[in-house]
Write an enzyme that holds these catalytic residues in place. Structure first.
Site, PDB file in Angstrom:
ATOM      1  N   CYS A   2      15.303  12.975   0.403  1.00  8.47           N
ATOM      2  CA  CYS A   2      16.349  13.959   0.648  1.00  8.47           C
ATOM      3  C   CYS A   2      15.759  15.353   0.380  1.00  8.47           C
ATOM      4  O   CYS A   2      14.974  15.523  -0.537  1.00  8.47           O
ATOM      5  CB  CYS A   2      17.593  13.803  -0.214  1.00  8.47           C
ATOM      6  SG  CYS A   2      18.435  12.235  -0.007  1.00  8.47           S
ATOM      7  N   ARG A  27      11.293  14.599   4.245  1.00  5.51           N
ATOM      8  CA  ARG A  27      11.819  13.943   3.041  1.00  5.51           C
ATOM      9  C   ARG A  27      12.972  12.985   3.342  1.00  5.51           C
ATOM     10  O   ARG A  27      13.434  12.251   2.482  1.00  5.51           O
ATOM     11  CB  ARG A  27      12.317  15.000   2.051  1.00  5.51           C
ATOM     12  CG  ARG A  27      11.257  15.966   1.599  1.00  5.51           C
ATOM     13  CD  ARG A  27      11.840  16.989   0.659  1.00  5.51           C
ATOM     14  NE  ARG A  27      12.273  16.377  -0.568  1.00  5.51           N
ATOM     15  CZ  ARG A  27      11.505  16.220  -1.645  1.00  5.51           C
ATOM     16  NH1 ARG A  27      10.274  16.658  -1.627  1.00  5.51           N
ATOM     17  NH2 ARG A  27      11.972  15.638  -2.722  1.00  5.51           N
ATOM     18  N   TRP A  74      18.085  10.938   3.104  1.00  8.20           N
ATOM     19  CA  TRP A  74      17.446   9.629   3.212  1.00  8.20           C
ATOM     20  C   TRP A  74      18.366   8.689   2.446  1.00  8.20           C
ATOM     21  O   TRP A  74      18.483   8.785   1.229  1.00  8.20           O
ATOM     22  CB  TRP A  74      16.055   9.670   2.589  1.00  8.20           C
ATOM     23  CG  TRP A  74      15.256   8.430   2.789  1.00  8.20           C
ATOM     24  CD1 TRP A  74      14.479   8.118   3.860  1.00  8.20           C
ATOM     25  CD2 TRP A  74      15.121   7.336   1.873  1.00  8.20           C
ATOM     26  NE1 TRP A  74      13.882   6.895   3.676  1.00  8.20           N
ATOM     27  CE2 TRP A  74      14.261   6.383   2.469  1.00  8.20           C
ATOM     28  CE3 TRP A  74      15.655   7.047   0.619  1.00  8.20           C
ATOM     29  CZ2 TRP A  74      13.914   5.186   1.859  1.00  8.20           C
ATOM     30  CZ3 TRP A  74      15.312   5.850  -0.001  1.00  8.20           C
ATOM     31  CH2 TRP A  74      14.443   4.939   0.632  1.00  8.20           C
ATOM     32  N   ASN A 100      19.969  15.367  -4.421  1.00  4.64           N
ATOM     33  CA  ASN A 100      18.821  14.487  -4.182  1.00  4.64           C
ATOM     34  C   ASN A 100      18.647  13.660  -5.446  1.00  4.64           C
ATOM     35  O   ASN A 100      18.619  14.217  -6.543  1.00  4.64           O
ATOM     36  CB  ASN A 100      17.579  15.350  -3.917  1.00  4.64           C
ATOM     37  CG  ASN A 100      16.309  14.526  -3.843  1.00  4.64           C
ATOM     38  OD1 ASN A 100      16.346  13.336  -3.558  1.00  4.64           O
ATOM     39  ND2 ASN A 100      15.192  15.166  -4.115  1.00  4.64           N
ATOM     40  N   GLY A 101      18.551  12.338  -5.297  1.00  2.33           N
ATOM     41  CA  GLY A 101      18.408  11.479  -6.470  1.00  2.33           C
ATOM     42  C   GLY A 101      19.442  10.365  -6.429  1.00  2.33           C
ATOM     43  O   GLY A 101      20.042  10.108  -5.390  1.00  2.33           O
ATOM     44  N   GLU A 472      -5.528  -0.042   3.756  1.00 13.14           N
ATOM     45  CA  GLU A 472      -4.998   1.258   4.182  1.00 13.14           C
ATOM     46  C   GLU A 472      -4.862   1.312   5.711  1.00 13.14           C
ATOM     47  O   GLU A 472      -3.884   1.853   6.237  1.00 13.14           O
ATOM     48  CB  GLU A 472      -5.907   2.387   3.659  1.00 13.14           C
ATOM     49  CG  GLU A 472      -5.562   3.791   4.094  1.00 13.14           C
ATOM     50  CD  GLU A 472      -4.194   4.294   3.649  1.00 13.14           C
ATOM     51  OE1 GLU A 472      -3.511   3.616   2.885  1.00 13.14           O
ATOM     52  OE2 GLU A 472      -3.800   5.386   4.116  1.00 13.14           O
ATOM     53  N   LYS A 476      -1.369   2.068   7.535  1.00 13.24           N
ATOM     54  CA  LYS A 476      -1.196   3.167   8.490  1.00 13.24           C
ATOM     55  C   LYS A 476      -0.575   2.646   9.775  1.00 13.24           C
ATOM     56  O   LYS A 476       0.357   3.218  10.315  1.00 13.24           O
ATOM     57  CB  LYS A 476      -2.535   3.846   8.835  1.00 13.24           C
ATOM     58  CG  LYS A 476      -3.133   4.753   7.818  1.00 13.24           C
ATOM     59  CD  LYS A 476      -2.442   6.082   7.616  1.00 13.24           C
ATOM     60  CE  LYS A 476      -1.325   6.033   6.627  1.00 13.24           C
ATOM     61  NZ  LYS A 476      -1.609   6.124   5.216  1.00 13.24           N
ATOM     62  N   GLU A 479       3.207   1.432   9.288  1.00  8.48           N
ATOM     63  CA  GLU A 479       4.233   2.434   8.981  1.00  8.48           C
ATOM     64  C   GLU A 479       4.493   3.398  10.132  1.00  8.48           C
ATOM     65  O   GLU A 479       5.600   3.916  10.253  1.00  8.48           O
ATOM     66  CB  GLU A 479       3.938   3.188   7.679  1.00  8.48           C
ATOM     67  CG  GLU A 479       2.802   4.165   7.707  1.00  8.48           C
ATOM     68  CD  GLU A 479       2.618   4.900   6.384  1.00  8.48           C
ATOM     69  OE1 GLU A 479       3.587   5.073   5.644  1.00  8.48           O
ATOM     70  OE2 GLU A 479       1.487   5.309   6.101  1.00  8.48           O
ATOM     71  N   HIS A 495      -8.919 -18.623   4.264  1.00  7.74           N
ATOM     72  CA  HIS A 495      -8.029 -19.355   3.359  1.00  7.74           C
ATOM     73  C   HIS A 495      -6.569 -19.257   3.795  1.00  7.74           C
ATOM     74  O   HIS A 495      -5.661 -19.470   2.987  1.00  7.74           O
ATOM     75  CB  HIS A 495      -8.192 -18.842   1.923  1.00  7.74           C
ATOM     76  CG  HIS A 495      -9.575 -19.062   1.379  1.00  7.74           C
ATOM     77  ND1 HIS A 495     -10.023 -20.311   1.015  1.00  7.74           N
ATOM     78  CD2 HIS A 495     -10.617 -18.216   1.202  1.00  7.74           C
ATOM     79  CE1 HIS A 495     -11.286 -20.216   0.603  1.00  7.74           C
ATOM     80  NE2 HIS A 495     -11.670 -18.950   0.718  1.00  7.74           N
ATOM     81  N   LYS A 594       8.661  11.185   2.951  1.00  6.11           N
ATOM     82  CA  LYS A 594       7.364  11.597   2.426  1.00  6.11           C
ATOM     83  C   LYS A 594       7.279  11.448   0.914  1.00  6.11           C
ATOM     84  O   LYS A 594       6.285  11.015   0.373  1.00  6.11           O
ATOM     85  CB  LYS A 594       7.115  13.059   2.819  1.00  6.11           C
ATOM     86  CG  LYS A 594       5.775  13.594   2.378  1.00  6.11           C
ATOM     87  CD  LYS A 594       4.660  13.046   3.225  1.00  6.11           C
ATOM     88  CE  LYS A 594       3.310  13.483   2.769  1.00  6.11           C
ATOM     89  NZ  LYS A 594       2.271  12.569   3.278  1.00  6.11           N
TER      90      LYS A 594
HETATM   91  O1  M6R Z   1       3.141  11.150  -3.074  1.00  6.99           O
HETATM   92  P1  M6R Z   1       2.532   9.843  -3.470  1.00  6.99           P
HETATM   93  O2  M6R Z   1       1.069   9.778  -3.251  1.00  6.99           O
HETATM   94  O3  M6R Z   1       2.896   9.449  -4.882  1.00  6.99           O
HETATM   95  O4  M6R Z   1       3.198   8.779  -2.503  1.00  6.99           O
HETATM   96  C1  M6R Z   1       2.959   7.413  -2.621  1.00  6.99           C
HETATM   97  C2  M6R Z   1       3.459   6.669  -1.416  1.00  6.99           C
HETATM   98  O5  M6R Z   1       4.838   6.823  -1.267  1.00  6.99           O
HETATM   99  C3  M6R Z   1       2.759   7.118  -0.127  1.00  6.99           C
HETATM  100  O6  M6R Z   1       1.370   7.014  -0.229  1.00  6.99           O
HETATM  101  C4  M6R Z   1       3.248   6.270   1.074  1.00  6.99           C
HETATM  102  O7  M6R Z   1       2.798   4.952   0.941  1.00  6.99           O
HETATM  103  C5  M6R Z   1       2.782   6.879   2.394  1.00  6.99           C
HETATM  104  N1  M6R Z   1       3.811   6.737   3.369  1.00  6.99           N
HETATM  105  C6  M6R Z   1       1.574   6.241   2.947  1.00  6.99           C
HETATM  106  O8  M6R Z   1       1.172   6.784   4.156  1.00  6.99           O
END
Ligand code: M6R
Length: 599
Positions: A2, A27, A74, A100-101, A472, A476, A479, A495, A594
């Site tokens: 948010c 956000r 969000w 927010n929260g 990773e 990527k 997501e 396995h 984010k």
């Molecule tokens: O801001 P942060 O590095 O603490 O965020 C951690 C994760 O939320 C962040 O890396 C998330 O997995 C991303 N969407 C990955 O691309």
């Protein structure tokens, strides 16, 4: 999650609020809304969907006021809808709040308010805040907010206005909130990107603080009502850094910024024969290191474990912050806890940091966002200096995090009076050029993406230091392209996951000329024998692997320690191009935000 932005000054608030919301949209983006005091009357406009829906609303045209609050949501409690969108009002419609929260005790407060005759119209936890303030309001908004904050449990970043008042009240606990100081105008925002265009003078609110903001004065108190003096700090980021600068998406821009961002992480820290850091560690007293993080930052933590154990021989454990915080971890005074976070605001990582501090560990932060909560709460740390990362998928922060971890490993070694490998230091200096070279493959990678964008599943396989790179790569892809992908250690494939292999399943191998090369080759053959499609990230000149693979990207030979930083760029580009070909706006993928400031 948010985003909040608020304005008070002489200008028309609506354009400033919409601009700020657009910058904060990463956000959260399932609904957006704003409230403005228009001729001493509170007016509210809310829309389901992205900020663009709100921005094009005809209802905004008549709103001339110069005090306002706005929010991009969000969803946590209640589905994405206009009803659940912020701002929320009390029964009389004269108080508006954006939040927010999460208010954890909202159920009991809701029952209490309903019992007292309040009509709660949304399904959100946030709306009860507006009703509580209304309940306590007797002409002093700040006082009513303070009374409310003493009742609510959970996390909040709040901005509040009342139609009779020329002021904004802002409050924070566990959710980031800053105040921008301008000339005869003030701003409130979840982060600086929303207001950087107008001011670089920032007050960072701390937890349990409340600010009363008029157009030329900010006064801050703690939750007990005691006055707090805050200094105004200047942010170094420029407004240009949060624009796309000709790139189609922020993600692509951020991928291409990596030669420079990695250089910025190295700057002033890497010398020909030594490493200079200002972290507070007594390396000879550290008997164990624990790294905690989430998501992509957790993947860099896994690489950090590999680097520290290899170079320094101190045992390292890596934990998901969300698990660490709840399992009563064994942490002692001689343990160093490293927290990694791009945003510096991730709720789970922050809670893990608190857990580590409570248990007496020395804590180090590897953080990108200057002024963020984690950066301010760790004992010492390293900033990435990667510049703002706007795309929801983390890219440049990841490569800078690994760079920082490599510097930290070398620093620990050096401070234990062990010699540094000068060849490695030299290799690190060449990192920006090495990444440049990968970026030249972007068009080739797009061609591969074109062939694979219709696949439903992917496997990413790597070994040793490049196993987390496989994780990773898979993260990527899933997501931002919504394609199911799994990362596995190459040898572990047999396995279980090998059962999935057929002509429709691409397996992306990281198989470079290192000590595991022959083993990797065997794993590739195993997939090939089952007609699986093979993409290989290999070493320049390796014709054997190129012939075995359906698609290959061959990079110049490099040392193991720097290879994840270079290799991951190929994964980032592949995921980006597949998402783009699927016409997905990967800067704002569905269901993601984010900065994850809720549990
Ligand atoms: O801001 P942060 O590095 O603490 O965020 C951690 C994760 O939320 C962040 O890396 C998330 O997995 C991303 N969407 C990955 O691309």
């Amino acid at each position: 999650m948010c985003g909040i932005v608020a304005y008070i000054g002489d200008k028309r608030a609506v354009p400033i609020l919409i601009y700020g919301l657009k910058k904060l949209e990463y956000r959260g983006y399932d609904s957006a809304g704003l409230a403005v005091i228009n001729n001493q009357k509170l007016e509210v406009v809310k829309k389901k969907g992205k900020v663009g829906e709100l921005a094009k609303s005809a209802e905004l045209k008549g709103l001339k006021g110069n005090i306002g609050i706005a929010h991009t949501r969000w969803a946590t409690h209640g589905e994405p809808s206009e009803l659940n969108a912020h701002p929320h009002l009390g029964c009389n419609g004269d108080i508006a709040i954006v939040h927010n929260g999460i208010i954890e005790n909202y159920q009991s407060l809701r029952s209490l308010l309903i019992g007292e005759g309040h009509k709660i119209s949304s399904e959100t936890d946030s709306e009860i805040v507006a009703h509580l303030i209304e309940k306590f309001y007797e002409g002093d908004l700040e006082k009513a907010v303070l009374q409310t904050l003493n009742l609510v449990e959970g996390a909040f970043g709040l901005a509040i206005i009342h139609e009779d008042k020329n002021e904004i009240i802002a409050a924070r606990k566990g959710s980031p909130l800053i105040i921008g100081v301008g000339k005869d105008e003030m701003f409130v925002a979840s982060d600086v990107s929303a207001i950087l265009k107008y001011t670089k003078e920032i007050i960072y609110l701390n937890d349990n603080e409340i600010a009363k903001i008029t157009k030329n004065k900010v006064s801050v108190k703690n939750i007990l009502g005691e006055k707090i003096n805050h200094k105004v700090e200047e942010v170094k980021w420029s407004a240009g850094q949060i624009e796309k600068n000709g790139f189609k998406h922020f993600m692509l821009k951020e991928i291409f910024e990596q030669p420079e961002s990695v250089q910025n992480t190295l700057r002033g820290r890497l010398y020909d024969d030594k490493v200079k850091l200002s972290v507070k560690i007594q390396p000879n007293k550290v008997d164990r290191i624990i790294i905690v993080a989430c998501g992509t930052s957790w993947h860099s933590a896994l690489i950090g474990k590999f680097l520290i154990e290899k170079l320094v021989r101190i045992p390292v454990e890596v934990d998901y912050a969300s698990e660490f915080r709840y399992r009563d971890p064994i942490v002692g005074k001689n343990n160093l806890v490293i927290v990694i976070s791009q945003s510096g605001e991730t709720a789970d990582t922050l809670a893990a940091l608190h857990e580590a501090k409570n248990k007496g560990a020395n804590t180090i932060g590897i953080v990108n966002t200057v002024g963020s909560t984690i950066a301010r709460e760790v004992d010492s740390g390293m900033f990435l200096h990667a510049g703002p990362e706007i795309g929801v998928a983390s890219t440049k922060a990841f490569t800078c995090q690994i760079t920082a971890l490599l510097l930290l490993a070398l620093y620990l070694k050096q401070e234990r009076n062990e010699p540094l490998d000068k060849k490695l230091l030299k290799e690190m200096k060449k990192l920006p050029q090495r990444i440049e070279k990968v970026l030249e493959y972007s068009d080739d990678i797009r061609k591969i993406a074109r062939k694979l964008s219709r696949c439903n599943d992917f496997l990413y396989l790597g070994r040793g230091i490049n196993f987390p790179v496989a994780l990773e790569g898979a993260l990527k892809l899933k997501e931002i392209s919504y394609i199911h992908a799994e990362g596995y250690p190459s040898a572990e494939m047999k396995h279980g996951p090998i059962a999935l292999v057929d002509e429709n399943l691409p397996s992306f191998f990281i198989a470079q000329k290192d000590k595991m090369y022959e083993k990797n080759l065997s794993n590739i053959e195993e997939v090939k024998a089952r007609k699986g499609k093979i993409i290989v990230l290999g070493t320049e000149g390796d014709q054997k692997i190129a012939q075995l693979a359906d698609y290959s990207i061959l990079l110049p030979q490099m040392c193991e320690e720097i290879s994840p930083i270079v290799n991951v760029v190929v994964m980032q580009l592949l995921a980006y191009h597949i998402a783009d070909l699927k016409k997905i706006n990967m800067d704002k993928p569905r269901n993601l935000a984010k900065s994850v400031t809720v549990e």
